[in-house]
Motif scaffolding. Structure first.
Motif, PDB file in Angstrom:
ATOM      1  N   ASP A   1      27.250   9.545 110.152  1.00 14.81           N
ATOM      2  CA  ASP A   1      27.442  10.914 110.638  1.00 14.81           C
ATOM      3  C   ASP A   1      27.579  11.881 109.467  1.00 14.81           C
ATOM      4  O   ASP A   1      28.066  11.522 108.393  1.00 14.81           O
ATOM      5  N   ALA A   2      27.185  13.125 109.701  1.00 13.65           N
ATOM      6  CA  ALA A   2      27.308  14.165 108.678  1.00 13.65           C
ATOM      7  C   ALA A   2      28.646  14.882 108.807  1.00 13.65           C
ATOM      8  O   ALA A   2      29.145  15.117 109.902  1.00 13.65           O
ATOM      9  N   VAL A   3      29.216  15.213 107.645  1.00 15.20           N
ATOM     10  CA  VAL A   3      30.436  16.021 107.570  1.00 15.20           C
ATOM     11  C   VAL A   3      30.145  17.205 106.661  1.00 15.20           C
ATOM     12  O   VAL A   3      29.556  17.054 105.595  1.00 15.20           O
ATOM     13  N   LEU A   4      30.564  18.387 107.103  1.00 11.64           N
ATOM     14  CA  LEU A   4      30.358  19.602 106.331  1.00 11.64           C
ATOM     15  C   LEU A   4      31.667  19.968 105.633  1.00 11.64           C
ATOM     16  O   LEU A   4      32.702  20.141 106.285  1.00 11.64           O
ATOM     17  N   LEU A   5      31.634  20.054 104.305  1.00 12.14           N
ATOM     18  CA  LEU A   5      32.815  20.375 103.510  1.00 12.14           C
ATOM     19  C   LEU A   5      32.502  21.487 102.528  1.00 12.14           C
ATOM     20  O   LEU A   5      31.350  21.675 102.135  1.00 12.14           O
ATOM     21  N   GLU A   6      33.558  22.172 102.105  1.00 13.83           N
ATOM     22  CA  GLU A   6      33.414  23.079 100.982  1.00 13.83           C
ATOM     23  C   GLU A   6      33.133  22.255  99.725  1.00 13.83           C
ATOM     24  O   GLU A   6      33.497  21.091  99.640  1.00 13.83           O
ATOM     25  N   THR A   7      32.501  22.890  98.740  1.00 15.13           N
ATOM     26  CA  THR A   7      32.360  22.260  97.436  1.00 15.13           C
ATOM     27  C   THR A   7      32.594  23.314  96.371  1.00 15.13           C
ATOM     28  O   THR A   7      31.956  24.366  96.392  1.00 15.13           O
ATOM     29  N   PRO A   8      33.625  23.091  95.512  1.00 18.94           N
ATOM     30  CA  PRO A   8      34.511  21.921  95.442  1.00 18.94           C
ATOM     31  C   PRO A   8      35.534  21.938  96.569  1.00 18.94           C
ATOM     32  O   PRO A   8      35.736  22.954  97.220  1.00 18.94           O
ATOM     33  N   THR A   9      36.203  20.789  96.748  1.00 13.33           N
ATOM     34  CA  THR A   9      37.218  20.693  97.784  1.00 13.33           C
ATOM     35  C   THR A   9      38.222  19.601  97.436  1.00 13.33           C
ATOM     36  O   THR A   9      38.104  18.929  96.406  1.00 13.33           O
ATOM     37  N   TYR A  10      39.191  19.419  98.319  1.00 16.21           N
ATOM     38  CA  TYR A  10      40.285  18.468  98.128  1.00 16.21           C
ATOM     39  C   TYR A  10      39.757  17.044  98.020  1.00 16.21           C
ATOM     40  O   TYR A  10      39.048  16.557  98.903  1.00 16.21           O
ATOM     41  N   PHE A  11      40.096  16.353  96.920  1.00 13.23           N
ATOM     42  CA  PHE A  11      39.547  15.011  96.666  1.00 13.23           C
ATOM     43  C   PHE A  11      39.971  14.000  97.722  1.00 13.23           C
ATOM     44  O   PHE A  11      39.233  13.060  98.025  1.00 13.23           O
ATOM     45  N   GLY A  12      41.170  14.159  98.308  1.00 12.75           N
ATOM     46  CA  GLY A  12      41.624  13.223  99.330  1.00 12.75           C
ATOM     47  C   GLY A  12      40.746  13.257 100.563  1.00 12.75           C
ATOM     48  O   GLY A  12      40.488  12.213 101.190  1.00 12.75           O
TER      49      GLY A  12
ATOM     50  N   ALA B   1      34.726   6.490 105.551  1.00 10.76           N
ATOM     51  CA  ALA B   1      34.227   6.397 106.928  1.00 10.76           C
ATOM     52  C   ALA B   1      32.717   6.182 106.975  1.00 10.76           C
ATOM     53  O   ALA B   1      32.159   5.991 108.060  1.00 10.76           O
ATOM     54  N   GLY B   2      32.066   6.216 105.815  1.00  7.70           N
ATOM     55  CA  GLY B   2      30.621   6.017 105.775  1.00  7.70           C
ATOM     56  C   GLY B   2      29.834   7.251 106.147  1.00  7.70           C
ATOM     57  O   GLY B   2      28.652   7.170 106.496  1.00  7.70           O
ATOM     58  N   ALA B   3      30.471   8.423 106.059  1.00  8.29           N
ATOM     59  CA  ALA B   3      29.812   9.655 106.464  1.00  8.29           C
ATOM     60  C   ALA B   3      28.882  10.179 105.370  1.00  8.29           C
ATOM     61  O   ALA B   3      29.035   9.864 104.197  1.00  8.29           O
ATOM     62  N   LYS B   4      27.933  10.991 105.787  1.00 10.38           N
ATOM     63  CA  LYS B   4      27.060  11.722 104.867  1.00 10.38           C
ATOM     64  C   LYS B   4      27.721  13.067 104.601  1.00 10.38           C
ATOM     65  O   LYS B   4      27.950  13.853 105.521  1.00 10.38           O
ATOM     66  N   LEU B   5      28.039  13.362 103.336  1.00  9.82           N
ATOM     67  CA  LEU B   5      28.803  14.556 102.990  1.00  9.82           C
ATOM     68  C   LEU B   5      27.868  15.689 102.585  1.00  9.82           C
ATOM     69  O   LEU B   5      27.052  15.544 101.671  1.00  9.82           O
ATOM     70  N   ILE B   6      27.989  16.818 103.282  1.00  7.26           N
ATOM     71  CA  ILE B   6      27.174  18.002 103.022  1.00  7.26           C
ATOM     72  C   ILE B   6      28.085  19.090 102.474  1.00  7.26           C
ATOM     73  O   ILE B   6      29.087  19.450 103.095  1.00  7.26           O
ATOM     74  N   GLY B   7      27.768  19.641 101.305  1.00 11.22           N
ATOM     75  CA  GLY B   7      28.620  20.623 100.662  1.00 11.22           C
ATOM     76  C   GLY B   7      28.168  22.050 100.882  1.00 11.22           C
ATOM     77  O   GLY B   7      26.978  22.363 100.762  1.00 11.22           O
ATOM     78  N   VAL B   8      29.127  22.935 101.203  1.00 11.84           N
ATOM     79  CA  VAL B   8      28.885  24.373 101.285  1.00 11.84           C
ATOM     80  C   VAL B   8      29.563  25.009 100.075  1.00 11.84           C
ATOM     81  O   VAL B   8      30.796  24.947  99.966  1.00 11.84           O
ATOM     82  N   PRO B   9      28.821  25.601  99.155  1.00  8.77           N
ATOM     83  CA  PRO B   9      29.449  26.136  97.934  1.00  8.77           C
ATOM     84  C   PRO B   9      30.481  27.217  98.240  1.00  8.77           C
ATOM     85  O   PRO B   9      30.256  28.104  99.056  1.00  8.77           O
ATOM     86  N   VAL B  10      31.643  27.121  97.583  1.00  5.07           N
ATOM     87  CA  VAL B  10      32.706  28.103  97.732  1.00  5.07           C
ATOM     88  C   VAL B  10      32.458  29.255  96.764  1.00  5.07           C
ATOM     89  O   VAL B  10      32.222  29.040  95.579  1.00  5.07           O
TER      90      VAL B  10
END
Length: 471
Positions: A191-202, A210-219
């Motif tokens: 599954d895809a997860v949308l996160l800020e980049t950079p973001t909290y390492f935890g 979780a095996g997710a595909k991480l997609i970054g949105v630049p901050v």
């Protein structure tokens, strides 16, 4: 995570053992291979690249690789590089976590800039003792949290403009468990997860596990750009999003109210489960920030995550989820399956402390704001070429160095008794390796010495760049 960023994290403490440098480095690789952090046939960095990262001579890396090859840990072939041997002894695969962990036998004079840990003063210790007097009266299970604490937290959300019933609050063992519960409830491998980049390492670590595909949105300077968030959502159809609109970790950015309104409406329209990380929103140093993202669309699938760790003390492992009614059954089940309830004494202590939340906030500001100003002033005096904006809240400076080798600098700084966290490890995709996250939670008395070491390490690092290293 780029290859060198991964190996920077993997080899954080490689110097902590004794013996010749090449044997220490070889031993660190052996431990990583045996623990499953390096997979069979995985390629190790090129000799020159690793030497640059660790501020070593190329001959030291060559000797370490030769030692690994002699022991059957790696295979080496001219033209194709060095790879983990398929026959090397190993355990099951384990992630190389981005989350920094304090070494149990760290030198007593080491100064740690990797994790922001609030310090307790004598007044707060007395508050803890007084709050604990009635903290041991129960011997029952509360999987979703002590009812009185849930009611108190609901009251605080309602006062902040987000109407909340006690049943919408789930108490967790810190914010990290709250994020993990969300990942377990909503994500499946791929599954895809949308996160800020950079973001909290935890959060990055939880979603990777979780095996997710991480997609970054630049901050940007005012948080996540709305149009980029929309575009990536429609393109990748994420199953979950993770956002910190208020004092974003690590940049300190604050999303404007208008953007929050439009973003909340879009999340509601798309029915995109979203985590709003609230853990830093109480740490403002001036005018209060805009209302929470979730207040602009109370029925949207936005889950708020809070914690006592940043507001009061990291040792008080109490966090919580504020959950929309539609999401309650799934998250209540996830929490009950995870444990039968967190620490009752910790929850009763938290309940007592929250009876005067304004005083807690003010006390925290009195601790953090002078440290922020002191650290910023010292950096401008001793390292004027380092660039940063002083945040209006939170607990970090996001510092840009005039180099693309910040990860290498963190290893060099370890020689000066400094533990640093490279900003590239908080990024997704191509975040330039030019940043450090510096928390201003060290004791103020330690900050002058910390910056003195930073300055000495930086000037030595600059001198060594482009020269033959003799380490």
């Amino acid at each position: 995570m780029s290859d060198l960023t991964k190996f920077s994290a993997l080899l954080t403490d490689w110097r902590s053992t004794k013996g010749p440098l090449y044997l220490r480095l070889s031993g660190a690789f052996q431990e990583a291979i045996h623990a499953g952090r390096l997979a069979p046939t995985e390629q190790l960095p090129a000799e020159r690249a690793l030497a640059s990262l660790l501020s070593l001579s190329r001959s030291t890396v060559v000797a370490a690789y030769d030692e690994l090859a002699a022991g059957g840990w790696v295979t080496r072939k001219r033209g194709s590089g060095t790879h983990v041997s398929a026959q090397a002894p190993r355990a099951s695969a384990v992630l190389t976590l981005r989350t920094p962990v304090q070494r149990p036998l760290a030198p007593s004079d080491e100064l740690d800039f990797t994790i922001a840990v609030p310090l307790l003063d004598d007044i707060q210790r007395q508050q803890m003792r007084e709050a604990a007097l009635d903290a041991y009266r129960e011997s029952v299970y509360h999987p979703l949290g002590v009812p009185e604490l849930r009611a108190r937290l609901a009251q605080e959300y309602t006062r902040g403009g987000l109407p909340t019933a006690p049943e919408q609050v789930i108490v967790t063992s810190g914010a990290q468990q709250a994020i993990s519960l969300m990942a377990g409830a909503f994500l499946r491998r791929g599954d895809a997860v949308l996160l800020e980049t950079p973001t909290y390492f935890g959060a990055i670590d939880v979603f990777r596990a979780a095996g997710a595909k991480l997609i970054g949105v630049p901050v940007k300077g005012d948080g996540v750009p709305l149009q980029e968030f929309r575009t990536l959502t429609l393109e990748h159809a994420p199953r979950l999003a993770f956002l910190t609109p208020t004092y974003q970790n690590p940049t300190g950015a604050v999303m404007p109210a208008r953007t929050r309104r439009e973003l909340a409406e879009f999340i509601a329209q798309q029915q995109l489960p979203t985590i709003e990380d609230d853990t830093l929103c109480e740490l403002d140093f001036g005018p209060p920030p805009p209302p929470r993202l979730s207040t602009f669309a109370p029925q949207a699938p936005i889950v708020n995550v809070g914690s006592m760790s940043k507001l009061f003390w990291a040792g008080l492992r109490v966090g919580w989820l504020r959950v929309p009614t539609s999401m309650r059954p799934l998250l209540e089940q996830a929490k009950t399956l995870a444990d039968f309830g967190g620490s009752l004494p910790a929850q009763h202590i938290t309940l007592k402390l929250l009876q005067d939340l304004p005083a807690l906030r003010e006390r925290r500001r009195q601790q953090v704001q002078p440290a922020r100003d002191l650290l910023a002033g010292l950096l401008r005096q001793h390292l004027p070429e380092w660039q940063f904006q002083v945040p209006a809240g939170g607990q970090y400076l996001w510092v840009e160095l005039p180099t693309r080798q910040a990860s290498s600098f963190t290893h060099h700084a370890a020689r000066y008794g400094l533990r640093l966290f490279p900003g590239a490890s908080m990024g997704l995709g191509e975040l330039p390796d030019s940043f450090l996250r510096l928390p201003f939670t060290l004791a103020p008395a330690q900050l002058p010495e910390a910056v003195r070491r930073l300055s000495a390490a930086w000037h030595d690092f600059q001198t060594r760049q482009g020269q033959e290293r003799l380490a």
